[in-house]
Enzyme design. Structure first.
Site, PDB file in Angstrom:
ATOM      1  NE  ARG A 121      -4.023  -1.891   2.181  1.00 12.45           N
ATOM      2  CZ  ARG A 121      -3.882  -2.860   3.083  1.00 12.45           C
ATOM      3  NH1 ARG A 121      -2.905  -2.794   3.966  1.00 12.45           N
ATOM      4  NH2 ARG A 121      -4.719  -3.875   3.103  1.00 12.45           N
ATOM      5  CE  LYS A 143      -1.400  13.433 -14.653  1.00 10.27           C
ATOM      6  NZ  LYS A 143      -1.630  13.852 -16.059  1.00 10.27           N
ATOM      7  CD  GLU A 185       6.174  17.531 -22.774  1.00  5.00           C
ATOM      8  OE1 GLU A 185       5.358  18.366 -22.338  1.00  5.00           O
ATOM      9  OE2 GLU A 185       5.849  16.585 -23.520  1.00  5.00           O
ATOM     10  CE  LYS A 227       3.885  17.852 -14.048  1.00  2.00           C
ATOM     11  NZ  LYS A 227       4.167  16.660 -14.818  1.00  2.00           N
ATOM     12  CD  GLU A 237      -4.505  16.068 -15.771  1.00  2.00           C
ATOM     13  OE1 GLU A 237      -3.425  15.604 -15.411  1.00  2.00           O
ATOM     14  OE2 GLU A 237      -4.856  16.145 -16.944  1.00  2.00           O
ATOM     15  NE  ARG A 241      -0.709  17.124 -12.779  1.00  2.00           N
ATOM     16  CZ  ARG A 241      -0.259  16.251 -11.892  1.00  2.00           C
ATOM     17  NH1 ARG A 241      -0.772  16.208 -10.678  1.00  2.00           N
ATOM     18  NH2 ARG A 241       0.698  15.413 -12.209  1.00  2.00           N
ATOM     19  CG  ASN A 245      -2.974  17.838 -21.090  1.00  2.00           C
ATOM     20  OD1 ASN A 245      -1.962  17.201 -20.821  1.00  2.00           O
ATOM     21  ND2 ASN A 245      -4.151  17.595 -20.536  1.00  2.00           N
ATOM     22  CG  HIS A 248       0.609  17.419 -24.878  1.00  2.00           C
ATOM     23  ND1 HIS A 248       1.359  18.543 -24.609  1.00  2.00           N
ATOM     24  CD2 HIS A 248       1.390  16.361 -24.514  1.00  2.00           C
ATOM     25  CE1 HIS A 248       2.527  18.181 -24.095  1.00  2.00           C
ATOM     26  NE2 HIS A 248       2.580  16.865 -24.032  1.00  2.00           N
ATOM     27  CG  HIS A 252      -1.442  13.207 -27.625  1.00  2.00           C
ATOM     28  ND1 HIS A 252      -2.144  13.620 -26.508  1.00  2.00           N
ATOM     29  CD2 HIS A 252      -0.220  12.846 -27.177  1.00  2.00           C
ATOM     30  CE1 HIS A 252      -1.381  13.514 -25.441  1.00  2.00           C
ATOM     31  NE2 HIS A 252      -0.202  13.048 -25.814  1.00  2.00           N
ATOM     32  CG  HIS A 264       5.528  13.240 -26.658  1.00  2.00           C
ATOM     33  ND1 HIS A 264       4.174  13.149 -26.813  1.00  2.00           N
ATOM     34  CD2 HIS A 264       5.722  14.058 -25.587  1.00  2.00           C
ATOM     35  CE1 HIS A 264       3.569  13.861 -25.877  1.00  2.00           C
ATOM     36  NE2 HIS A 264       4.489  14.418 -25.118  1.00  2.00           N
TER      37      HIS A 264
HETATM   38 ZN    ZN Z   1       4.198  15.642 -23.434  1.00  2.00          ZN
END
Ligand code: ZN
Ligand code: ADP
Length: 364
Positions: A121, A143, A185, A227, A237, A241, A245, A248, A252, A264
């Site tokens: 846990r 994340k 980024e 960040k 998020e 947050r 993106n 993106h 993407h 990317h």
């Molecule tokens: Zn990215």
């Protein structure tokens, strides 16, 4: 070495950025009250390059170290590897307070982070990112996750590390394409939240792409600070947050339509310029700001123009954007810019406008 503090309801931790830090991590852990055993999880490439430095520092500080290795590559973020790591952790007699150190890029960080989040846990996690992308982005914010089938990060958890250590010296061995993923980024974070960082990148990009330590340290530190600031306001998020993106949505889609031939970072670079043009078209952003963004992206060696897609590919790209999970009432959710350093979420972008702006025509 410089520090950024991250203050969250679930606890506080530090991001430490500098040169030659790997050998000092052991002492820092000891100072933070850890002792006994420590487990390093890394991939085959990073192990060869950096595991010894980290391991020796830990041993000198009195830790008994186990090194666990996974093969390198995105496809390794699997349930099978997580299973193997759980098994190996049991073998290493990990106690509840044994720290797990994730040494590597985003793949190792996500996989080892997920294992640390779920084993017993949750055991203490130390992120030691060795790619620029991981240093400026994925190691911060908690994340963690693994892929399943075609779905990336579909199994995961929010789990904050106890410490993040970004040693910019490790970036010297990083392949160029991996570096440019990170630059994209870093530019993104600047564009979204910090005109100061954007101006710094504008002036210092030549030094940064040559990996000059002072320029790199400052870039990684300030990007981490942005960040961290956003994560502090929106840990799970639920809103703010999402501005991270930026670039993106189109990015993407470009990755997908090119069958991942466009990497990317390159795709996000193209997506950032596209989103700036859409922002201008929506009357939010000045033309000159679009130009400045274009220039900084070029200085980082990244593309700003769409690849030469065929008509069919262009149609597919628009379809992918429309079928993005962020479509509401036939409007696409987009992160737009009001100015460099000030991104906003918009639910007002009409799909037809995207085709016009990207390719000069409206999809039927
Ligand atoms: Zn990215
Ligand atoms: P990302 O952080 O971009 O998600 P990955 O974890 O997929 O990156 O790592 C990209 C590749 O770079 C992997 O093959 C990994 O083994 C390798 N790598 C990670 N860090 C370094 C480094 N400092 N030097 C050289 N190669 C590295």
């Amino acid at each position: 070495m410089k520090k950024v503090k991250v203050e969250l309801s679930s606890g506080n931790y530090e991001i430490r950025v500098g040169s030659d830090l790997l050998s000092r991590v052991g002492l820092w852990l000891k100072e933070n009250g850890f002792s006994g055993k420590a487990v390093i999880i890394t991939d085959s490439n990073v192990k060869r390059l950096y595991a010894t430095l980290l391991e020796q520092g830990l041993s000198h500080a009195g830790f008994t170290v186990t090194v666990l290795e996974v093969p390198a590559g995105e496809e390794q973020k699997s349930l099978e590897n997580a299973g193997r790591l759980y098994h190996d952790l049991t073998e290493a007699y990990t106690e509840r307070m044994t720290p797990v150190l994730a040494l590597g890029g985003g793949v190792v960080g996500d996989l080892a982070g997920f294992v640390a989040a779920t084993y017993m846990r949750g055991v203490p996690l130390i992120q030691v990112p060795t790619t620029l992308l991981a240093q400026v982005d994925s190691s911060i914010g908690g994340k963690t996750g693994i892929d399943h089938g075609q779905m990336k990060n579909i199994i995961g958890a929010f789990y904050q590390p106890a410490l993040v250590v970004a040693d910019v010296e490790t970036l010297k061995t990083l392949p160029e394409v991996e570096l440019s993923n990170g630059f994209a980024e870093a530019i993104k974070s600047a564009v979204v939240r910090s005109r100061d960082l954007f101006n710094f990148l504008d002036v210092n990009m030549a030094k940064a792409i040559q990996l000059q330590p002072a320029a790199m340290e400052n870039m990684v530190l300030e990007t981490a600070r942005i960040k961290a600031g956003i994560v502090e306001k929106d840990e799970k998020e639920t809103g703010l947050r999402a501005i991270l993106n930026y670039g993106h949505t189109v990015g993407h889609a470009v990755e997908t339509v090119s069958n991942f031939q466009v990497k990317h970072g390159q795709a996000v670079a193209i997506g950032m310029v596209a989103a700036a043009k859409i922002s201008k078209r929506m009357g939010l952003l000045q033309d000159y700001e679009v130009y400045r963004l274009d220039e900084v992206i070029k200085k980082a060696g990244l593309p700003t123009k769409m690849p030469d897609f065929t008509r069919e590919e262009k149609e597919k790209l628009l379809e992918v954007i429309k079928h993005d999970k962020k479509v509401l009432n036939n409007k696409v959710r987009f992160v737009l810019l009001k100015s460099i350093g000030n991104a906003v979420l918009s639910d007002e972008v009409e799909p037809g406008l995207i085709g016009e702006e990207l390719f000069g025509w409206r999809a039927p």
